[in-house]
Design an enzyme around this catalytic site. Sequence first.
Site, PDB file in Angstrom:
ATOM      1  N   GLY A   1       0.830  -1.193   0.000  1.00 33.85           N
ATOM      2  CA  GLY A   1       0.000   0.000   0.000  1.00 33.85           C
ATOM      3  C   GLY A   1       0.862   1.238   0.000  1.00 33.85           C
TER       4      GLY A   1
ATOM      5  N   GLY B   1       1.132   5.011   1.873  1.00 31.80           N
ATOM      6  CA  GLY B   1       0.636   5.915   2.902  1.00 31.80           C
ATOM      7  C   GLY B   1       1.165   7.308   2.656  1.00 31.80           C
ATOM      8  N   GLY B   2       0.901   8.192   3.601  1.00 34.25           N
ATOM      9  CA  GLY B   2       1.336   9.565   3.459  1.00 34.25           C
ATOM     10  C   GLY B   2       2.849   9.706   3.449  1.00 34.25           C
ATOM     11  N   PHE B   3       3.543   8.711   3.965  1.00 28.22           N
ATOM     12  CA  PHE B   3       4.984   8.873   4.135  1.00 28.22           C
ATOM     13  C   PHE B   3       5.795   7.998   3.198  1.00 28.22           C
ATOM     14  CE2 PHE B   3       2.770   9.797   8.020  1.00 28.22           C
ATOM     15  CZ  PHE B   3       3.214  11.073   8.294  1.00 28.22           C
ATOM     16  N   GLY B   4       5.105   7.231   2.391  1.00 27.11           N
ATOM     17  CA  GLY B   4       5.828   6.397   1.445  1.00 27.11           C
ATOM     18  C   GLY B   4       5.107   5.087   1.180  1.00 27.11           C
TER      19      GLY B   4
ATOM     20  N   VAL C   1       4.626   1.013   1.138  1.00 27.17           N
ATOM     21  CA  VAL C   1       4.918  -0.086   2.050  1.00 27.17           C
ATOM     22  C   VAL C   1       5.022  -1.387   1.260  1.00 27.17           C
ATOM     23  CG1 VAL C   1       4.171  -1.327   4.103  1.00 27.17           C
ATOM     24  CG2 VAL C   1       3.646   1.098   3.862  1.00 27.17           C
TER      25      VAL C   1
ATOM     26  N   LYS D   1       8.496   0.079   5.162  1.00 32.26           N
ATOM     27  CA  LYS D   1       7.997   1.373   4.715  1.00 32.26           C
ATOM     28  C   LYS D   1       9.161   2.149   4.115  1.00 32.26           C
ATOM     29  CE  LYS D   1       4.990   3.518   7.233  1.00 32.26           C
ATOM     30  NZ  LYS D   1       3.733   4.237   7.067  1.00 32.26           N
TER      31      LYS D   1
ATOM     32  N   ASP E   1      -2.926  11.027  12.989  1.00 29.04           N
ATOM     33  CA  ASP E   1      -3.511  10.516  11.744  1.00 29.04           C
ATOM     34  C   ASP E   1      -4.170   9.162  11.969  1.00 29.04           C
ATOM     35  OD1 ASP E   1      -4.246  10.662   9.121  1.00 29.04           O
ATOM     36  OD2 ASP E   1      -2.314  10.041   8.309  1.00 29.04           O
TER      37      ASP E   1
END
Length: 635
Positions: free
Chosen positions: A339, A341-344, A346, A360, A457
């Site tokens: 998936g 996410g906001g930070f990179g 995974v 991640k 979050d």
Amino acid sequence: MFLLMIFTYVVLLQFSKTTTAQQNPTLNYCTNYASSSTSYLQFQTNLNLLNSSLVSNGSVNGFFNASFDVRNPNSSVYGLVQCKGGISMGECRTCLQTAGENIIKQCANGKSAFIRYENCLFRYAGDNFFSQAKTSPINLMPGVDDASNVDVFSKNVEGLMNGLTANAASSASKFQFGLANDDTNSLDIYGLAQCTRDLSEKDCLSCLRRMTDTVYVSCRGKKGCQAICASCVVRYEVGEFFDTSLLPPFPPPPPTSSPPPNPTGGKSSMIVVKIVVPVAVGLVLLSAFFGYLSWRKLTNKGSNNSGNNNIESEKYSLQFALRTIRSATRDFADANKLGKGGFGVVYKGVLPNGQKVAVKRLSQSSGQGSEEFKNEVMLLHKLQHRNLVKLLGFCFEGQEKLLIYEFVPNGSLDKYLFDPTNKACLDWERRYNIIKGIARGMLYLHEESRLRIIHRDLKASNILLGDGMNSQISDFGMARLFGVDQTHQETKKVAGTFGYMAPEYVVNGMISMKSDVYSFGVLVLEILSGQQIINENREDSPKVLTSIAWEHWREGTASQFLDPCLSTGSSDEVIMKCLHIGLLCIQMNVEDRPTMASVMLMLDSDSLTLAIPSPPPFWESENLSVVRSGSATSN
Ligand SMILES: *[C@@H]1O[C@H](CO)[C@@H](O)[C@H](O)[C@H]1NC(C)=O
Ligand SMILES: *[C@@H]1O[C@H](CO)[C@@H](O)[C@H](O)[C@H]1NC(C)=O
Ligand SMILES: *[C@@H]1O[C@H](CO)[C@@H](O)[C@H](O)[C@H]1NC(C)=O
Ligand SMILES: *[C@@H]1O[C@H](CO)[C@@H](O)[C@H](O)[C@H]1NC(C)=O
């Protein structure tokens, strides 16, 4: 401006105002001997020899090491003792005797053991440990109060401690005191760094750095802190924790040769004084140690090595090699993508030992330096709770920044909740467990972990489901850290996800634990209804789930709000309680929202009378960034 002065310690310091009898140990550990009985008998005989040799010789000049039977690895024994400075031979001897007695009591059949008191330390092992730094376990003892300007204060502490660390390591005494003036906070910061004397400069330095790294991360902003391991100790305090009258008078100008590194760059000036230590004094210096432990009385209660004071801060063991992760994820193959996410992105991976992990891959724009990053990881690694996804380690090589997590088998909550076929497998029992798990995890983050962490979050895609559909919160790593007294802080960068964000967060960028509580409330409503907070395709109006929930609650039609696939019946009351709690969490007024602790209380109790919720903020359905007064929907 920050002025740093470092004094070389040349006199015996009367650290402790009270030289009372034996204190509790400040650190001890033990590993048990698990070998055949014959060699153990020989080992014990040697240990007795070592014991008397260390006790009688150690009290002469405060430091002594010895070894017996070194030719036979099954029964050899190595040991060292060290006493604090400024105590008499008698006191040193008394302490060493007690240490020798208690190390046996607390470590029956021990193959290696360590005990440290205020006045002395005693260490033995079957293997030769001389000249090797042992840096874990660590006993970390943070002070209580916080400095007001944390950034400046931390910078000054780091400047002071980095200087002391370098000087202690390079000196013969392996010991250094120092003082820094923090003018911004009007505070004097006193510091100390010391290693056992068998260590080389390099090993002493690396031991001290581990301690300071731990202190910088875990005691950030604290007005005092110390970290103790078997081989070294660092401590800083606001105010004197040793008798400054015993320091040399104001120092002469520094020599020009080899100044220690100045970690704060041009911002601080450092005066370094090196005084040639006469040999006789030098001998006494060998023993100068441990006095700072007088401060220990504050924390003696928690120091028996059983509590969370002892932490393993194995920053270095958390490090994964990039090539390991590359092969684990098949070079970040698309097929392994779990998936984004906001930070990179995974990725799923399998380590050489067969363990499944989630990796991640942080977007490369994040500008954190390597040390910062490692400290962060070390911190997050310490947060361990069954309702938090476990962080295993990190990789920081070249441009790559990776976080390696334990793989959670069942994916994220949103994949079930909002999927027409998958949602069926989430019966009420499971949903209730998921809600309670999230609440427990959040309570841990907010109040029970050493660090107060605001998630910022919290949302369905950040709840992962483990074995037995046990909920585990992920992505808490990106949270900002809070000091004990801070309850909220302003942030310009609003980073949460719309719909889950509390109104004060959206409008003013205010985040607090109560903004997490708001997100938790939204999550509860989603779990009850099986609907997403914002769904443009929803047929009924308004489109925002919070308003729908409120309307039904007000009209007494709450059962229509629930996910149709929830079979009701005996659990109706509990479901209604959860809806009630959800509504309490999303109230407009920050003070009206419960804490996670009271949420937990409400979930656990059947008899508690819950407060009447006031209306949630009214979100314009067309434009979600506009918030009207919470009373807009009430009559
Ligand atoms: C240390 O103490 C023991 C007595 O326990 C003694 O035999 C020995 O000579 C002393 N000195 C050294 C260097 O071990
Ligand atoms: C004491 O330690 C040093 C290393 O620091 C070592 O060289 C020496 O052999 C040790 N002494 C004994 C008696 O084992
Ligand atoms: C040490 O113990 C192991 C097994 O207990 C044995 O095989 C070995 O021969 C022993 N070594 C010595 C030097 O006695
Ligand atoms: C050291 O000697 C004392 C007696 O002086 C004894 O009580 C204790 O158990 C001994 N400790 C070790 C580690 O042998």
